[in-house]
Design a protein around this motif. Structure first.
Motif, mmCIF file in Angstrom:
data_model
loop_
_atom_site.group_PDB
_atom_site.id
_atom_site.type_symbol
_atom_site.label_atom_id
_atom_site.label_comp_id
_atom_site.label_asym_id
_atom_site.label_seq_id
_atom_site.Cartn_x
_atom_site.Cartn_y
_atom_site.Cartn_z
ATOM 1 N N LEU A 1 16.620 -23.389 29.639
ATOM 2 C CA LEU A 1 17.263 -22.599 28.651
ATOM 3 C C LEU A 1 18.227 -23.207 27.597
ATOM 4 N N ALA A 2 18.632 -24.556 28.305
ATOM 5 C CA ALA A 2 19.465 -25.563 27.419
ATOM 6 C C ALA A 2 18.664 -26.070 26.296
ATOM 7 N N PRO A 3 17.606 -26.475 26.362
ATOM 8 C CA PRO A 3 16.830 -27.058 25.189
ATOM 9 C C PRO A 3 16.340 -25.853 24.062
ATOM 10 N N ILE A 4 16.079 -24.621 24.896
ATOM 11 C CA ILE A 4 15.844 -23.520 23.927
ATOM 12 C C ILE A 4 16.855 -23.195 22.913
ATOM 13 N N GLU A 5 18.248 -23.300 23.793
ATOM 14 C CA GLU A 5 19.208 -22.810 22.853
ATOM 15 C C GLU A 5 19.693 -24.270 22.110
ATOM 16 N N SER A 6 19.212 -25.305 22.475
ATOM 17 C CA SER A 6 19.552 -26.564 21.401
ATOM 18 C C SER A 6 18.726 -26.454 20.152
ATOM 19 N N LEU A 7 17.388 -25.878 20.445
ATOM 20 C CA LEU A 7 16.429 -26.040 19.168
ATOM 21 C C LEU A 7 16.812 -24.764 18.451
ATOM 22 N N ARG A 8 17.365 -23.754 18.998
ATOM 23 C CA ARG A 8 17.831 -22.323 18.150
ATOM 24 C C ARG A 8 19.008 -22.495 17.602
ATOM 25 N N ARG A 9 20.063 -23.582 17.857
ATOM 26 C CA ARG A 9 21.191 -23.793 17.505
ATOM 27 C C ARG A 9 22.214 -22.556 17.716
ATOM 28 N N PRO B 1 23.114 -19.639 21.141
ATOM 29 C CA PRO B 1 22.958 -19.411 22.558
ATOM 30 C C PRO B 1 21.920 -17.992 22.407
ATOM 31 N N VAL B 2 21.233 -17.618 23.681
ATOM 32 C CA VAL B 2 20.564 -16.934 23.730
ATOM 33 C C VAL B 2 21.312 -15.311 23.957
ATOM 34 N N ASN B 3 20.715 -14.424 23.287
ATOM 35 C CA ASN B 3 21.428 -13.076 23.240
ATOM 36 C C ASN B 3 21.649 -12.606 24.746
ATOM 37 N N MET B 4 23.130 -12.496 24.918
ATOM 38 C CA MET B 4 23.631 -12.389 26.149
ATOM 39 C C MET B 4 22.759 -10.895 26.876
ATOM 40 N N ARG B 5 22.733 -10.037 26.084
ATOM 41 C CA ARG B 5 22.092 -8.744 26.587
ATOM 42 C C ARG B 5 20.656 -9.116 27.047
ATOM 43 N N VAL B 6 20.199 -9.772 26.313
ATOM 44 C CA VAL B 6 18.692 -10.120 26.758
ATOM 45 C C VAL B 6 18.792 -11.178 28.101
ATOM 46 N N LEU B 7 19.607 -11.845 27.897
ATOM 47 C CA LEU B 7 19.794 -13.057 29.181
ATOM 48 C C LEU B 7 20.353 -12.435 30.449
ATOM 49 N N GLU B 8 21.011 -11.214 30.391
ATOM 50 C CA GLU B 8 21.501 -10.414 31.340
ATOM 51 C C GLU B 8 20.170 -9.535 32.068
ATOM 52 N N VAL B 9 19.567 -8.994 30.901
ATOM 53 C CA VAL B 9 18.368 -8.047 31.583
ATOM 54 C C VAL B 9 17.374 -9.224 32.322
#
Length: 217
Positions: free
Chosen positions: A153-161, A163-171
């Motif tokens: 998840l860390a490099p994905i968030e780094s590339l997207r600049r 954070p991942v949507n918290m709602r999606v992450l929770e699900v």
């Protein structure tokens, strides 16, 4: 058997299943003497169906001997064994399924069997090291809620600049956690059945059920 070495009970079981009508000769060692024992499979009720059996029970503990591999070799063997197991479970052509793995109950049973040995504490210590290596490898799998998932998840968030949507992450994390918990309950169900007193009771119930079915006109 039949001049063929047996390295595990499954090899003999598979041979008997494929040749239920063939007699075979077991080459066994008793009290230091090697003897030949001719046997012929007989159909017996097993797991609700008639299967060929030769009337022997395997000693699951066997003869335990202590070896002293170096730490690097132990870790390497543990890593390769874990990766092979994961590959076997994931392969549709493999006979290794999820229910063949062990959960907390199965691991506890292994510790119990190890402590039956004269050097039980040494074997338990060795098994603990191997178990921790296996858990470390599993923890690095790219699955959310595990450390491997956070690393991905860390490099994905780094590339997207962002954070991942918290709602999606929770699900996603909740779903994965539910799957992992369900998996643990699933293998625990099979682990409990392998406990000696449970297995004995199940065999008795199976024998009674088979006897009733055979008496039914």
């Amino acid at each position: 058997f039949n001049q063929t070495p047996i390295y595990n009970p499954i090899a003999l079981l598979e041979y008997i299943s494929k040749h239920p009508n063939d007699a075979l000769v077991l080459h066994v060692e008793r009290a230091g003497a090697k003897i030949d024992v001719p046997v012929k499979p007989t159909l017996l009720p097993t797991a609700g169906e008639m299967k060929p059996r030769i009337g022997i029970q395997w000693d699951t503990t066997g003869k335990v001997s202590i070896q002293h591999p170096n730490p690097i070799e132990q870790v390497y063997n543990s890593v390769t064994s874990t990766l092979k197991t994961i590959g076997a479970v994931a392969s549709p052509k493999s006979d290794v399924k999820l229910q063949h793995l062990s959960g907390p109950v199965g691991i506890g049973r292994i510790y119990y069997l190890l402590f039956q040995s004269e050097r039980g504490w040494q074997l338990a210590l060795w098994f603990s090291v191997i178990l921790n290596v296996n858990l470390a490898i599993l923890n690095m799998l790219p699955i959310p809620v595990l450390d491997g998932g956070h690393i991905v998840l860390a490099p994905i968030e780094s590339l997207r600049r962002k954070p991942v949507n918290m709602r999606v992450l929770e699900v996603v994390q909740t779903s994965c956690a539910a799957v992992i918990i369900g998996y643990m309950l699933y293998i625990t169900f099979f682990d409990v059945q392998d406990l000696p007193f449970v297995r004995k009771k199940l065999d008795q119930l199976e024998s009674q059920s088979s006897a009733k079915n055979s008496q039914t006109p």
